[in-house]
Every structure is written in C-alpha cells, then in structure tokens.
Design a protein around this motif. Sequence first.
Motif, PDB file in Angstrom:
ATOM      1  N   GLU A 451      -6.430 -10.941  -0.097  1.00 18.39           N
ATOM      2  CA  GLU A 451      -7.291  -9.761  -0.211  1.00 18.39           C
ATOM      3  C   GLU A 451      -7.929  -9.416   1.135  1.00 18.39           C
ATOM      4  OE1 GLU A 451      -8.566 -10.172  -4.937  1.00 18.39           O
ATOM      5  OE2 GLU A 451      -9.799 -11.123  -3.382  1.00 18.39           O
ATOM      6  N   GLN A 452      -8.358 -10.444   1.863  1.00 21.07           N
ATOM      7  CA  GLN A 452      -8.928 -10.182   3.183  1.00 21.07           C
ATOM      8  C   GLN A 452      -7.864  -9.619   4.127  1.00 21.07           C
ATOM      9  OE1 GLN A 452      -9.485 -13.273   6.251  1.00 21.07           O
ATOM     10  NE2 GLN A 452     -11.677 -12.958   5.937  1.00 21.07           N
ATOM     11  N   ALA A 453      -6.660 -10.169   4.058  1.00 18.61           N
ATOM     12  CA  ALA A 453      -5.575  -9.711   4.926  1.00 18.61           C
ATOM     13  C   ALA A 453      -5.215  -8.254   4.648  1.00 18.61           C
ATOM     14  CB  ALA A 453      -4.348 -10.605   4.742  1.00 18.61           C
ATOM     15  N   LEU A 454      -5.250  -7.866   3.393  1.00 14.91           N
ATOM     16  CA  LEU A 454      -4.950  -6.474   3.060  1.00 14.91           C
ATOM     17  C   LEU A 454      -5.947  -5.514   3.695  1.00 14.91           C
ATOM     18  CD1 LEU A 454      -3.859  -6.707  -0.683  1.00 14.91           C
ATOM     19  CD2 LEU A 454      -2.495  -5.798   1.211  1.00 14.91           C
ATOM     20  N   THR A 455      -7.199  -5.941   3.756  1.00 15.84           N
ATOM     21  CA  THR A 455      -8.215  -5.109   4.405  1.00 15.84           C
ATOM     22  C   THR A 455      -7.864  -4.877   5.876  1.00 15.84           C
ATOM     23  OG1 THR A 455      -9.928  -5.922   2.915  1.00 15.84           O
ATOM     24  CG2 THR A 455     -10.672  -4.932   4.972  1.00 15.84           C
ATOM     25  N   GLU A 456      -7.424  -5.937   6.552  1.00 17.87           N
ATOM     26  CA  GLU A 456      -7.041  -5.805   7.957  1.00 17.87           C
ATOM     27  C   GLU A 456      -5.747  -5.011   8.093  1.00 17.87           C
ATOM     28  OE1 GLU A 456      -8.820  -6.478  10.457  1.00 17.87           O
ATOM     29  OE2 GLU A 456     -10.395  -7.549   9.391  1.00 17.87           O
ATOM     30  N   TYR A 457      -4.808  -5.263   7.215  1.00 15.13           N
ATOM     31  CA  TYR A 457      -3.519  -4.565   7.250  1.00 15.13           C
ATOM     32  C   TYR A 457      -3.732  -3.049   7.206  1.00 15.13           C
ATOM     33  CZ  TYR A 457       1.137  -3.123   5.568  1.00 15.13           C
ATOM     34  OH  TYR A 457       2.358  -2.506   5.412  1.00 15.13           O
ATOM     35  N   ARG A 458      -4.660  -2.618   6.388  1.00 15.22           N
ATOM     36  CA  ARG A 458      -4.877  -1.179   6.203  1.00 15.22           C
ATOM     37  C   ARG A 458      -5.622  -0.529   7.369  1.00 15.22           C
ATOM     38  NH1 ARG A 458      -5.961  -2.773  -0.003  1.00 15.22           N
ATOM     39  NH2 ARG A 458      -3.808  -2.480  -0.732  1.00 15.22           N
ATOM     40  N   LYS A 459      -6.042  -1.329   8.343  1.00 16.11           N
ATOM     41  CA  LYS A 459      -6.639  -0.768   9.557  1.00 16.11           C
ATOM     42  C   LYS A 459      -5.573  -0.341  10.563  1.00 16.11           C
ATOM     43  CE  LYS A 459     -10.908  -3.495   9.234  1.00 16.11           C
ATOM     44  NZ  LYS A 459     -11.734  -4.566   9.859  1.00 16.11           N
ATOM     45  N   ALA A 460      -4.336  -0.802  10.356  1.00  9.92           N
ATOM     46  CA  ALA A 460      -3.238  -0.373  11.217  1.00  9.92           C
ATOM     47  C   ALA A 460      -2.912   1.083  10.913  1.00  9.92           C
ATOM     48  CB  ALA A 460      -2.020  -1.247  10.996  1.00  9.92           C
ATOM     49  N   PRO A 461      -2.354   1.824  11.861  1.00 10.42           N
ATOM     50  CA  PRO A 461      -2.002   3.225  11.606  1.00 10.42           C
ATOM     51  C   PRO A 461      -1.106   3.366  10.380  1.00 10.42           C
ATOM     52  CG  PRO A 461      -1.767   2.712  13.944  1.00 10.42           C
ATOM     53  CD  PRO A 461      -2.026   1.413  13.246  1.00 10.42           C
ATOM     54  N   ALA A 462      -1.335   4.404   9.596  1.00 11.05           N
ATOM     55  CA  ALA A 462      -0.594   4.593   8.349  1.00 11.05           C
ATOM     56  C   ALA A 462       0.908   4.621   8.576  1.00 11.05           C
ATOM     57  CB  ALA A 462      -1.047   5.896   7.680  1.00 11.05           C
ATOM     58  N   GLU A 463       1.333   5.227   9.687  1.00  4.61           N
ATOM     59  CA  GLU A 463       2.775   5.340   9.943  1.00  4.61           C
ATOM     60  C   GLU A 463       3.419   3.986  10.259  1.00  4.61           C
ATOM     61  OE1 GLU A 463       0.684   6.261  13.892  1.00  4.61           O
ATOM     62  OE2 GLU A 463       0.392   6.662  11.744  1.00  4.61           O
ATOM     63  N   LYS A 464       2.605   2.997  10.594  1.00  2.52           N
ATOM     64  CA  LYS A 464       3.130   1.663  10.889  1.00  2.52           C
ATOM     65  C   LYS A 464       3.220   0.795   9.638  1.00  2.52           C
ATOM     66  CE  LYS A 464       3.379   2.069  15.418  1.00  2.52           C
ATOM     67  NZ  LYS A 464       4.640   1.913  16.180  1.00  2.52           N
ATOM     68  N   ARG A 465       2.442   1.123   8.651  1.00  5.45           N
ATOM     69  CA  ARG A 465       2.384   0.295   7.452  1.00  5.45           C
ATOM     70  C   ARG A 465       3.582   0.579   6.546  1.00  5.45           C
ATOM     71  NH1 ARG A 465      -3.166   2.270   7.141  1.00  5.45           N
ATOM     72  NH2 ARG A 465      -2.678   3.105   5.080  1.00  5.45           N
ATOM     73  N   ASP A 466       3.678  -0.203   5.492  1.00  5.66           N
ATOM     74  CA  ASP A 466       4.821  -0.119   4.582  1.00  5.66           C
ATOM     75  C   ASP A 466       4.367   0.464   3.246  1.00  5.66           C
ATOM     76  OD1 ASP A 466       6.979  -0.501   2.909  1.00  5.66           O
ATOM     77  OD2 ASP A 466       7.322  -2.585   3.490  1.00  5.66           O
ATOM     78  N   PRO A 467       4.639   1.744   2.983  1.00  7.96           N
ATOM     79  CA  PRO A 467       4.189   2.358   1.729  1.00  7.96           C
ATOM     80  C   PRO A 467       4.794   1.703   0.493  1.00  7.96           C
ATOM     81  CG  PRO A 467       5.690   3.817   2.916  1.00  7.96           C
ATOM     82  CD  PRO A 467       5.347   2.713   3.848  1.00  7.96           C
ATOM     83  N   ALA A 468       6.028   1.201   0.603  1.00  9.67           N
ATOM     84  CA  ALA A 468       6.668   0.555  -0.553  1.00  9.67           C
ATOM     85  C   ALA A 468       5.940  -0.738  -0.917  1.00  9.67           C
ATOM     86  CB  ALA A 468       8.137   0.269  -0.241  1.00  9.67           C
ATOM     87  N   LEU A 469       5.546  -1.507   0.099  1.00 11.10           N
ATOM     88  CA  LEU A 469       4.806  -2.746  -0.151  1.00 11.10           C
ATOM     89  C   LEU A 469       3.450  -2.449  -0.764  1.00 11.10           C
ATOM     90  CD1 LEU A 469       4.375  -5.819   0.165  1.00 11.10           C
ATOM     91  CD2 LEU A 469       3.524  -5.349   2.473  1.00 11.10           C
ATOM     92  N   GLU A 470       2.752  -1.486  -0.198  1.00 11.47           N
ATOM     93  CA  GLU A 470       1.415  -1.153  -0.706  1.00 11.47           C
ATOM     94  C   GLU A 470       1.494  -0.623  -2.138  1.00 11.47           C
ATOM     95  OE1 GLU A 470      -1.655   0.215   2.274  1.00 11.47           O
ATOM     96  OE2 GLU A 470       0.168   0.925   3.270  1.00 11.47           O
ATOM     97  N   ALA A 471       2.515   0.190  -2.426  1.00 10.34           N
ATOM     98  CA  ALA A 471       2.673   0.726  -3.780  1.00 10.34           C
ATOM     99  C   ALA A 471       2.955  -0.389  -4.775  1.00 10.34           C
ATOM    100  CB  ALA A 471       3.797   1.759  -3.803  1.00 10.34           C
ATOM    101  N   LYS A 472       3.769  -1.357  -4.372  1.00 14.08           N
ATOM    102  CA  LYS A 472       4.107  -2.455  -5.281  1.00 14.08           C
ATOM    103  C   LYS A 472       2.887  -3.358  -5.526  1.00 14.08           C
ATOM    104  CE  LYS A 472       7.557  -3.216  -6.861  1.00 14.08           C
ATOM    105  NZ  LYS A 472       8.128  -2.921  -8.220  1.00 14.08           N
ATOM    106  N   ILE A 473       2.068  -3.564  -4.501  1.00 15.07           N
ATOM    107  CA  ILE A 473       0.846  -4.356  -4.679  1.00 15.07           C
ATOM    108  C   ILE A 473      -0.084  -3.654  -5.668  1.00 15.07           C
ATOM    109  CG2 ILE A 473      -1.260  -5.179  -3.537  1.00 15.07           C
ATOM    110  CD1 ILE A 473       0.465  -5.660  -1.033  1.00 15.07           C
ATOM    111  N   ALA A 474      -0.215  -2.323  -5.506  1.00 15.06           N
ATOM    112  CA  ALA A 474      -1.075  -1.564  -6.402  1.00 15.06           C
ATOM    113  C   ALA A 474      -0.539  -1.592  -7.836  1.00 15.06           C
ATOM    114  CB  ALA A 474      -1.182  -0.118  -5.905  1.00 15.06           C
ATOM    115  N   GLU A 475       0.762  -1.530  -7.973  1.00 13.41           N
ATOM    116  CA  GLU A 475       1.378  -1.537  -9.305  1.00 13.41           C
ATOM    117  C   GLU A 475       1.164  -2.880 -10.011  1.00 13.41           C
ATOM    118  OE1 GLU A 475       5.879  -2.126 -10.985  1.00 13.41           O
ATOM    119  OE2 GLU A 475       5.645  -0.855  -9.207  1.00 13.41           O
ATOM    120  N   LEU A 476       1.344  -3.956  -9.275  1.00 12.08           N
ATOM    121  CA  LEU A 476       1.249  -5.287  -9.886  1.00 12.08           C
ATOM    122  C   LEU A 476      -0.187  -5.758 -10.066  1.00 12.08           C
ATOM    123  CD1 LEU A 476       4.126  -6.998  -7.841  1.00 12.08           C
ATOM    124  CD2 LEU A 476       4.195  -6.400 -10.262  1.00 12.08           C
TER     125      LEU A 476
END
Length: 707
Positions: A451-476
Amino acid sequence: MTRFLSLAVTSLLASTAAHAEEGMWLPRQTPSLAAELKAKGLQLDPATLGDLQKAPMNAIASLGGCSAAFLSPQGLVATNHHCVYGSIQYNSKPGQDYLTDGFLAADFAGELPAAPGTRIYVIEDLRDVTRDMNKGVSTRLTGAARYEKMEANRKALVSACEKQPNRRCDVRAYYGGATYFLQQQLEIKDVRLVYAPAGGIGNFGGETDNWMWPRHTGDFGFYRAYVAPDGTSAPYAATNVPYKPKSWLKVATEGVKENDFVMVAGFPGTTSRLVTAAEAKFNFDTMTPVQQQLLNDYSAAIEKATAGDPDATIKYASIIKGADNYKKKYLGEMAGADRIGLAARKEAAEAEYRAWIAADPRRAAMYNPAALDTLVAEANQSALDSVRMGTLGRAQLLSAARNLYRWSKERQKPDAQRESGYQDRDLLPTQQRLTAIERRYVPKVDRALFEQALTEYRKAPAEKRDPALEAKIAELGMDRLYADTKLGDTATRLAWLNKTPAEFEASTDPFIQLAVASYPRDIAREAEAKARAGQLQAARSAYMRGMLAFAEAKGRTLYPDANGSLRFTYGKVTGKAVDGQVWTPFTTAEGLVAKQTGKGEFAAPQKAIDLIKAKDYGRWTAPALGTLPVDFMSTVDITNGNSGSSTLNAKGEFVGLAFDGTLDGVVADWQYDPTINRTIHVDSRFMLWTMDKVDGAQRLLREMGVM
C-alpha cells in the motif's frame, strides 16, 4: 582501435597514482605499483598481489554482495557480521533468537545451512575480453541493436567460460564500456553458518553508531564452504565435506599499530567517480533526497507493521537493517557533497577536460561530449521515475509472481536467447530466492508495504505508469489479493516455475493476475531501457576514451570505477582531526564498557562486560595500547561490497575486517578526498578475544592456527 585502446589503458594504469592511497586497483596493476607499495611498507613481493593463483589474492572470496576470505584449510570463511546477518535471521525464530544470542556450532555437524541462495565465489581469473565484446559492433547500429549485439557477445563469453563445471562467470564494463574483463569464479553452493557473536557484539551500537567514530562493534562472523566428497561443488547434502581452498590467510601473531601499512582485498560494488558533472548534480540535487526519503518511509512502515509481533520482527530484521544502513548513508553523502564542494570540483575538472577536447577538431569528433550529455539528461529522468515505480518490488508476492511469469515466457526460447537472469544457469538461485521468502514474509506486513509502495508509484508521471496494472489492482482490491492468493505457500510458489504462460494466463490467483496484467508494459519499458543503454554505451565509451587520453597527456592515473570485480587498496592505520576533535586510530574495550547501557543497541553480553572490567584480555592485549583494541581506522579506499574484506598487514597476514566508513567520508563513492576518507576495521585481536574468552570458540581458533 580496440587492441590499441586496451594497450593504452594498460600503459596508463601503469603510472603512479596522484593520491597514493586513492584507488581500487586491479591485481594486474601491481607490477606498476611496486615501487610505491614498497615505499609505503609492503614486505611481500608486489608481484604476488597480481597472481590469482597464489596467496593472498586467491584466498579472497566473494559472497555476491559482500567480500570474505578463507582462514583455514577446512574452508572456514571470515566476513562481517552484517554479511552473515541474513543467515542468522533465516535460522532464528522465537525461542531460538540467534540475532540476539549469537550462534556457535559445536562441531561440523552442528553448522547450519545458510539462507537459501547464499554462495561463496572463489576467484580464479580476470581477463581482458574487450575485443570479443566488440565483435560486430559499429557506430551504424541503433541503440537497441548495439545493446543486443553486445549482450549476445557477453552471453557467448559467459557460456564458454561456464562450460567448465561449477564456474560462475561474468563480463563487466570498465571505463563506461571502453574496456571489458571477464571474471571467472568457482561457485560453492553449500554454505553453512559456523559462528556469529551475539548481536550485542556483532551489532553493538546499531544504527546509532553506524557510519560513526568512535566505533566499538565486533562486526565479524564465519561461514564454511562445503563440497561433494569428490571435491566438486554441489548443493547442500548431509554427505558433503568441507572445501579445501588452494590458499588461506595466515592470522597475524601481532596486530597492527598506528602508521602501519595495511591492505584490503575484496569486491567493491559501485563507485561513480567518473560520471559527468551533470550526473553528479542530478544525483545530489534530485535523486538521493528521493531515495533517502523512500528508505526512511520504508523503514518506518516495517517498524509500525511489525510492532509487538516477535515473529514478524525477526522475519523482517535483515530487511530493515539494510534499509536503515542505506538511508543513513544517503544523508552522509549529501552532507559530504556539500562539505567538499563536490559540484564545483566536478564542474572544474570537467571544464578542463572539455576544453582540451574542444581545442582539437579531431578530438571533438572522436569524443563528442554533446552526444553523452543529451542521453544523460534522458537517463536521469528515467532513473527518477524508475526508483519510485520500483518500490512495488517491496511487495514480495507481487515480485515473485512477476518473476515466475517472466520465467514461463523466457522458457519458450532457446537458452542462449533468453534474457539474462532467466537462463538455465539462473534457475537454482531463483528457486532459492523464492524459498527464502518463507522466512521473510508476513502477509500483514507485506500488505502495508504494498500500500505504501502504491502511493509512491502514483507519484510517477501518468504516462510512465501501467494503467493495466492499476486497473487490475483496483478490480481485485487489497483484501482479495491477500486472502485469495496461494503464493504465500513455498511449495505452491515453487511449482509455478514449471508452468506454461497459458497456465498463468488462466490462473485465478490474484497476484498471478497482476503479473500477467503488468507484463506488456514491463517488456515495453525494458525495450526502452535497452535502447538507451546501447546509446549510452556508445557515447560514454567514446567520452571515457577521451578522458583516458587526457589523463595520459597530463601524466595522471585514471583507475576504473568499482564494478564488483576483485580489487585491492592500500594505506596506513591513522586517525584524523575533525573540527576541533582528534580521532585516534583505535578504540578500546574500555570504550565499549563506557557506552554499555544494557539496553537496545548498547547491550553487550554481560560476560564480555565482566571480562573487560576485570581486564581479562589474555594474549590479545595490544602492547602499544596496553589494552584490548576493538576497531581501528585506516586510509584504505573502499565502498559497498568491500564489507567483509580482509585487512592484511605488510606481510599479507590477516589483521582484521573492513566493515564501514565514516559518515562524512561516504561521499567518496563520488569523489575521493584524502582529508576525510577513512575506513573502519574490526581488529583481529578483538575477534580472537571474543572467540576465546567470551564464546569459547577454541575449536575454530585451533583450526585457524592461533591456538
């Protein structure tokens, strides 16, 4: 051109160092350093330091992150306490707390298997393979093509080397890829924990004293290398026998005194002394503050999640120790950079070099700093994004799932075409790392860190992040992730190593689903990184060829940055003056008692305290001090990876172990400064006293030939 460069580098490295005690030298450089070494006090034939088939250098070993050395004909290996800490932790549990109480095997049968994946690597060869690495490489290749060609060349060299049984080989870049050497080592797979003093000795002072002076830490421990009865390297088996090394270090009958010549031999990790001024500036202005804060938050999260849970505290002890070590180091690096004016120094040195390039159109065309500058700017930003997004790797089950799925994909290819880290040579280490999770994982703690890592991950620019990973985390959702996964079970986790990509893609395990979802973006990012790496290698190697030529023109030595290969360094035992203070070169047993509180980080065993108060030092007293030394300082040049490096006297005899530097000097990874650079060693006399008087390790003392 390649052959000429190799000869030029050899010639350049033959010159005398500008600062004699600066530099992490390759063994092959010893002939050129002979006069300097003898003048400083070396009593050996300097040529012996360049011979990997003779002592002392062939007694030096690597643990794959720390250094070590053989101290007996029975494969006994000395290194730092913090280097065996993971194995102490792995073998500990509530009611059997070796972290606090220490561990001593009564005999060979009582020696415990080290943490899975622990290795002892015995150096055999270090040879120039620059020509082979550059086969088929030209300026016409794209960055990606250059990377792939050089990677294919590297794999071919490693594969040929590893046709010899039980060898672990690697090709490392020197001078930004201007030169390459292949390092060949015997890989010993059965490593056992033999002895570690109580935490109140091996880690006395804890984080409070870490990187500080005066220091009173007995940072030492012992492994043993085991092999099959026929002498070949083999995984753990009850029938295995102690390995018989070709050489081992003799323990000195007398310790060192102030101003004595000393050497350290080991495998220093990484230094960045040859980077550009822009890279150094970015590191200290931007990257290091982020890394320090990330580690600070990580450490705090572990402490909070494990509070009041003895089992969790033990399981995460080695992880938090590593985080605390680095977060303090980063603070020291930033302060040290300001103190020595690192930015101004780098800019001035670089300006002189670039003016020399610009003065000759031919040099400007050959070395072309502008090409490197553009790539460095891109790489800097990418590195910053990666360090934030990389925090997801702290979630151990997610990291394991991604690794497992990648194995399933890579196994569809011929071995030679697989990505490094996923070849047949990497399977056993992977299995052991996956096994080790069982004693370093607690679901509630892992969830908090995820959970802490996700907070840091989301500080990276949106275009660098992985929307598929974030969507799957939200789904599960986090609840389902940890409630429904079966990857926490070791047998289940290991079984996934044999499954196909189709089985992964059909899985209902939530962490496996995350791994599958994140794979396409992971591969795309990797492709971008490879292309950039190829471009950087071309630009940096050219830039470094120019720097070598410039240094030669000035009559200066330009030694290579540390890169995990065997090096030695030398200096003298000495203290220093620090802002109105005088740091004497030795600390003593009485100083340890003065720090003793009996609580927390300053809780040495009562037996040790009683012996010190009684001045019961036996034969281990230092005549010049009139008491028992604990630690000492020297001017030898080390960095991370040198932890556990044996300290040798002028005769090449064992007199201690390097284990730390001082906080003001850790900036030496970026810029050496002889006024502040100091290394801290545990004195062999304190080691031997602890073994003899405190822990009753006479069996080992006899084996080492000191009783």
